[in-house]
Design a protein around this motif. Structure first.
Motif, short mmCIF file in Angstrom:
data_model
loop_
_atom_site.label_atom_id
_atom_site.label_comp_id
_atom_site.label_asym_id
_atom_site.label_seq_id
_atom_site.Cartn_x
_atom_site.Cartn_y
_atom_site.Cartn_z
N GLY A 13 0.80 -1.21 0.00
CA GLY A 13 0.00 0.00 0.00
C GLY A 13 0.84 1.26 0.00
O GLY A 13 0.32 2.36 -0.26
N HIS A 14 2.15 1.09 0.26
CA HIS A 14 3.06 2.24 0.32
C HIS A 14 4.34 2.01 -0.48
O HIS A 14 4.80 2.91 -1.19
N VAL A 15 4.93 0.83 -0.36
CA VAL A 15 6.21 0.56 -1.02
C VAL A 15 6.22 -0.84 -1.63
O VAL A 15 5.49 -1.74 -1.18
N TRP A 16 7.05 -1.01 -2.64
CA TRP A 16 7.33 -2.32 -3.21
C TRP A 16 8.54 -2.93 -2.49
O TRP A 16 9.52 -2.25 -2.24
N THR A 17 8.46 -4.21 -2.19
CA THR A 17 9.60 -4.97 -1.69
C THR A 17 9.73 -6.23 -2.53
O THR A 17 8.74 -6.72 -3.11
N GLN A 18 10.94 -6.76 -2.61
CA GLN A 18 11.18 -7.95 -3.42
C GLN A 18 11.58 -9.13 -2.56
O GLN A 18 12.71 -9.21 -2.11
N PRO A 19 10.64 -10.05 -2.32
CA PRO A 19 11.02 -11.31 -1.65
C PRO A 19 11.92 -12.13 -2.56
O PRO A 19 11.92 -11.95 -3.79
N HIS A 20 12.69 -13.01 -1.98
CA HIS A 20 13.56 -13.89 -2.75
C HIS A 20 13.27 -15.34 -2.36
O HIS A 20 14.03 -15.98 -1.62
N PRO A 21 12.14 -15.89 -2.84
CA PRO A 21 11.75 -17.25 -2.47
C PRO A 21 12.74 -18.28 -2.98
O PRO A 21 13.36 -18.11 -4.04
N VAL A 22 12.87 -19.36 -2.23
CA VAL A 22 13.77 -20.45 -2.63
C VAL A 22 13.24 -21.14 -3.89
O VAL A 22 13.99 -21.51 -4.78
N HIS A 23 11.92 -21.32 -3.94
CA HIS A 23 11.29 -21.98 -5.08
C HIS A 23 10.37 -20.99 -5.80
O HIS A 23 9.78 -20.12 -5.17
N HIS A 24 10.25 -21.14 -7.12
CA HIS A 24 9.33 -20.30 -7.89
C HIS A 24 9.13 -20.93 -9.26
O HIS A 24 9.86 -21.85 -9.65
N PRO A 25 8.15 -20.46 -10.01
CA PRO A 25 7.82 -21.11 -11.29
C PRO A 25 8.83 -20.89 -12.40
O PRO A 25 8.66 -21.43 -13.50
N GLY A 26 9.88 -20.10 -12.20
CA GLY A 26 10.81 -19.76 -13.26
C GLY A 26 10.33 -18.55 -14.03
O GLY A 26 9.31 -17.94 -13.70
N THR A 27 11.05 -18.17 -15.05
CA THR A 27 10.63 -17.02 -15.84
C THR A 27 9.33 -17.35 -16.58
O THR A 27 9.20 -18.41 -17.18
N LEU A 28 8.37 -16.43 -16.49
CA LEU A 28 7.04 -16.68 -17.06
C LEU A 28 6.44 -15.39 -17.58
O LEU A 28 6.68 -14.30 -17.05
N SER A 29 5.60 -15.53 -18.60
CA SER A 29 4.71 -14.46 -19.04
C SER A 29 3.38 -15.10 -19.44
O SER A 29 3.30 -16.32 -19.63
N ASP A 30 2.34 -14.28 -19.55
CA ASP A 30 1.00 -14.77 -19.92
C ASP A 30 0.44 -15.77 -18.91
O ASP A 30 -0.41 -16.59 -19.25
N HIS A 31 0.87 -15.72 -17.66
CA HIS A 31 0.35 -16.59 -16.62
C HIS A 31 -0.83 -15.89 -15.93
O HIS A 31 -1.13 -14.73 -16.21
N LEU A 32 -1.48 -16.61 -15.03
CA LEU A 32 -2.65 -16.09 -14.31
C LEU A 32 -2.38 -16.14 -12.81
O LEU A 32 -1.73 -17.07 -12.32
#
Length: 318
Positions: A90-109
């Protein structure tokens, strides 16, 4: 937003705006734009932020109601594809760094699953443009890490839409098209937290991509607007023909509505529910030239709003 044109649960403050500005058919160059805009009931106001996601399109966002954060993942630049996670409080953006993630993606939901109290990410394209590969994975976000929940599901297509339906307590997914828009879908799927099920339907919206889908609490129905339907004259590459129909989805059945007013035909518009205003808000979209109007749905009709401030025309924002 392009893939995920709409989410069922969005904070009253609205959503960040990352998309593409201009339209090639006008002779002006298409360029990426970045920026965070907030809706507070009267208009969209740009917020000055230090840092945050880079300019991008075909990204997705959803409001995590458990943690009171908007979550953004991935998307595309003109030459890059992203696999980063961002959180807006609501005020600032922060960037979490999760151990797991879907990889680089576009056109996802992405959408918030109210029944299971988690953000769900589905599908997308890994890789840019004609080099991309569709992904049929389902991931959930627990506030710290992404968790792979399923590896099979609906065909991963461009321009699908997904939103939570509180009546069935499931996420509902609709539409999409294959690469180069060769083949459009009008299939409706649901996610129950364990797996995907295709829903039987005897009638409904024509096959299309780039629809806007959100839950309207005023009428207690999922609302679908517009999108692009297949046009044989496009030869599979021009993106289809934009339409301007409005549909509701209740009890597993689609119903064509006939509101007195309507936004003009468009695809890839942003839609989100404004809780204090008790209405769905729709913004922007593609039907060259790009759109920049703001419309509100009150459960029975569309109304064109005239806010004093507004982002420039764009498409595939979130």
């Amino acid at each position: 937003g392009g893939g995920g044109a709409g989410t069922a649960s969005v904070s009253p403050a609205g959503a960040g705006s990352y998309g593409m500005a201009s339209c090639t058919s006008t002779g002006a160059a298409t360029r990426l734009v970045g920026g965070t805009w907030l809706w507070k009931g009267r208009g969209l106001t740009q917020i000055r932020t230090n840092g945050g996601p880079s300019a991008r399109f075909t990204t997705a966002m959803a409001y995590d109601a458990d943690r009171h954060r908007l979550i953004l993942f991935g998307g595309s630049g003109l030459l890059d594809q992203f696999g980063d996670t961002w959180s807006w409080d609501g005020h600032v953006w922060t960037q979490p760094h999760p151990v797991h993630h879907p990889g680089t993606l576009s056109d996802h939901l992405m959408a918030y699953d109210e029944a299971r109290r988690q953000v769900v990410l589905y599908g997308g394209i890994h890789g840019l443009y004609e080099h991309g590969s569709p992904i049929t994975e389902t991931w959930t976000w627990d506030g710290q890490d992404w968790n792979l929940r399923a590896t099979t599901g609906p065909p991963s297509l461009k321009g699908m839409a997904m939103a939570f339906d509180p009546l069935s307590r499931r996420l509902v997914l609709f539409g999409g098209s294959r690469f180069l828009n060769a083949g459009y879908s009008n299939a409706t799927w649901s996610w129950d937290g364990q797996g995907w099920t295709i829903l039987a339907q005897t009638a409904g919206p024509a096959p299309r991509n780039g629809v806007s889908l959100g839950f309207d609490r005023a009428s207690q129905a999922l609302l679908l607007f517009g999108g692009a339907v297949e046009n044989p004259a496009d030869a599979g590459g021009a993106g289809g023909t934009a339409v301007a129909d409005t549909w509701s989805f209740v009890g597993g059945a689609w119903k064509l509505l006939s509101p007195p007013s309507s936004p003009s035909a468009r695809s890839h518009a942003v839609i989100a529910y404004d809780t204090p205003g008790h209405r769905l808000i729709l913004f922007s979209g593609t039907a060259c030239p790009f759109r920049s109007e703001t419309w509100a749905w009150d459960g029975a009709d569309w109304k064109l709003l005239r806010p004093s401030t507004s982002p420039q025309p764009r498409t595939q924002a979130s």
